[in-house]
Scaffold this motif. Structure first.
Motif, short mmCIF file in Angstrom:
data_model
loop_
_atom_site.label_atom_id
_atom_site.label_comp_id
_atom_site.label_asym_id
_atom_site.label_seq_id
_atom_site.Cartn_x
_atom_site.Cartn_y
_atom_site.Cartn_z
N VAL A 101 0.83 -1.20 0.00
CA VAL A 101 0.00 0.00 0.00
C VAL A 101 0.86 1.25 0.00
N VAL A 102 2.00 1.20 0.72
CA VAL A 102 2.91 2.35 0.83
C VAL A 102 4.30 1.87 0.40
N PRO A 103 4.56 1.81 -0.91
CA PRO A 103 5.83 1.25 -1.41
C PRO A 103 7.09 1.95 -0.89
N GLN A 104 7.02 3.25 -0.63
CA GLN A 104 8.18 3.99 -0.16
C GLN A 104 8.42 3.83 1.34
N LEU A 105 7.62 3.01 2.00
CA LEU A 105 7.73 2.79 3.44
C LEU A 105 9.12 2.29 3.82
N SER A 106 9.74 2.92 4.81
CA SER A 106 11.06 2.47 5.26
C SER A 106 11.13 2.24 6.76
N ARG A 107 10.15 2.77 7.50
CA ARG A 107 10.12 2.57 8.95
C ARG A 107 8.69 2.33 9.40
N VAL A 108 8.56 1.48 10.42
CA VAL A 108 7.26 1.18 11.00
C VAL A 108 7.41 1.20 12.51
N ALA A 109 6.50 1.85 13.20
CA ALA A 109 6.51 1.86 14.66
C ALA A 109 5.47 0.86 15.16
N VAL A 110 5.80 0.19 16.23
CA VAL A 110 4.89 -0.79 16.83
C VAL A 110 4.57 -0.33 18.24
N LEU A 111 3.29 -0.16 18.51
CA LEU A 111 2.84 0.26 19.83
C LEU A 111 1.91 -0.80 20.39
N TRP A 112 2.01 -1.04 21.70
CA TRP A 112 1.08 -1.95 22.36
C TRP A 112 1.03 -1.64 23.83
N HIS A 113 -0.05 -2.05 24.44
CA HIS A 113 -0.21 -1.87 25.88
C HIS A 113 0.66 -2.92 26.58
N PRO A 114 1.52 -2.53 27.52
CA PRO A 114 2.46 -3.47 28.13
C PRO A 114 1.80 -4.62 28.89
N GLY A 120 0.58 -11.66 27.75
CA GLY A 120 1.61 -12.21 28.63
C GLY A 120 3.01 -11.92 28.10
N ASP A 121 4.00 -12.02 28.96
CA ASP A 121 5.38 -11.73 28.57
C ASP A 121 5.87 -12.63 27.44
N ARG A 122 5.53 -13.92 27.50
CA ARG A 122 5.98 -14.84 26.46
C ARG A 122 5.35 -14.50 25.11
N THR A 123 4.08 -14.14 25.12
CA THR A 123 3.41 -13.77 23.88
C THR A 123 4.03 -12.51 23.30
N MET A 124 4.27 -11.52 24.13
CA MET A 124 4.86 -10.26 23.66
C MET A 124 6.26 -10.48 23.11
N ALA A 125 7.05 -11.32 23.76
CA ALA A 125 8.40 -11.62 23.27
C ALA A 125 8.33 -12.29 21.90
N GLY A 126 7.40 -13.22 21.74
CA GLY A 126 7.24 -13.89 20.46
C GLY A 126 6.78 -12.95 19.36
N MET A 127 5.83 -12.10 19.69
CA MET A 127 5.35 -11.14 18.70
C MET A 127 6.45 -10.15 18.30
N SER A 128 7.20 -9.70 19.28
CA SER A 128 8.29 -8.77 19.00
C SER A 128 9.33 -9.41 18.08
N LYS A 129 9.65 -10.66 18.36
CA LYS A 129 10.61 -11.38 17.52
C LYS A 129 10.09 -11.55 16.09
N GLU A 130 8.81 -11.88 15.95
CA GLU A 130 8.20 -12.03 14.64
C GLU A 130 8.20 -10.70 13.88
N ILE A 131 7.90 -9.62 14.57
CA ILE A 131 7.88 -8.30 13.93
C ILE A 131 9.26 -7.94 13.42
N GLU A 132 10.28 -8.12 14.24
CA GLU A 132 11.65 -7.79 13.81
C GLU A 132 12.07 -8.63 12.62
#
Length: 76
Positions: free
Chosen positions: A41-54, A58-70
């Motif tokens: 949708v945005v071909p020139q995209l070079s950066r993406v910010a990820v926001l979530w409620h801490p 759970g910690d394990r789910t957030m760690a997994g999601m963070s790893k997948e995002i990276e």
């Protein structure tokens, strides 16, 4: 709840056991596809910010999601 299995709340989604009801949102598996769609949708995209409620997941789910995002972001 993102992933009740990963957060050790149930044994499996097919047979959670006990008296449990509700829904789940399994997001980590969709991260790469979401970033691919965003890049289309945005071909020139070079950066993406990820926001979530801490405390949203759970910690394990957030760690997994963070790893997948990276991982997904680096592959694009």
């Amino acid at each position: 709840m993102a992933d009740p299995v990963e957060d050790d709340l149930v044994a499996s989604l097919a047979r959670p056991g006990g008296n449990l009801t509700g829904t789940t949102f399994l997001g980590p598996e969709l991260v790469a596809k979401r970033l691919q769609l965003l890049k289309q949708v945005v071909p020139q995209l070079s950066r993406v910010a990820v926001l979530w409620h801490p405390r949203a997941y759970g910690d394990r789910t957030m760690a997994g999601m963070s790893k997948e995002i990276e991982s997904a972001a680096q592959s694009l």
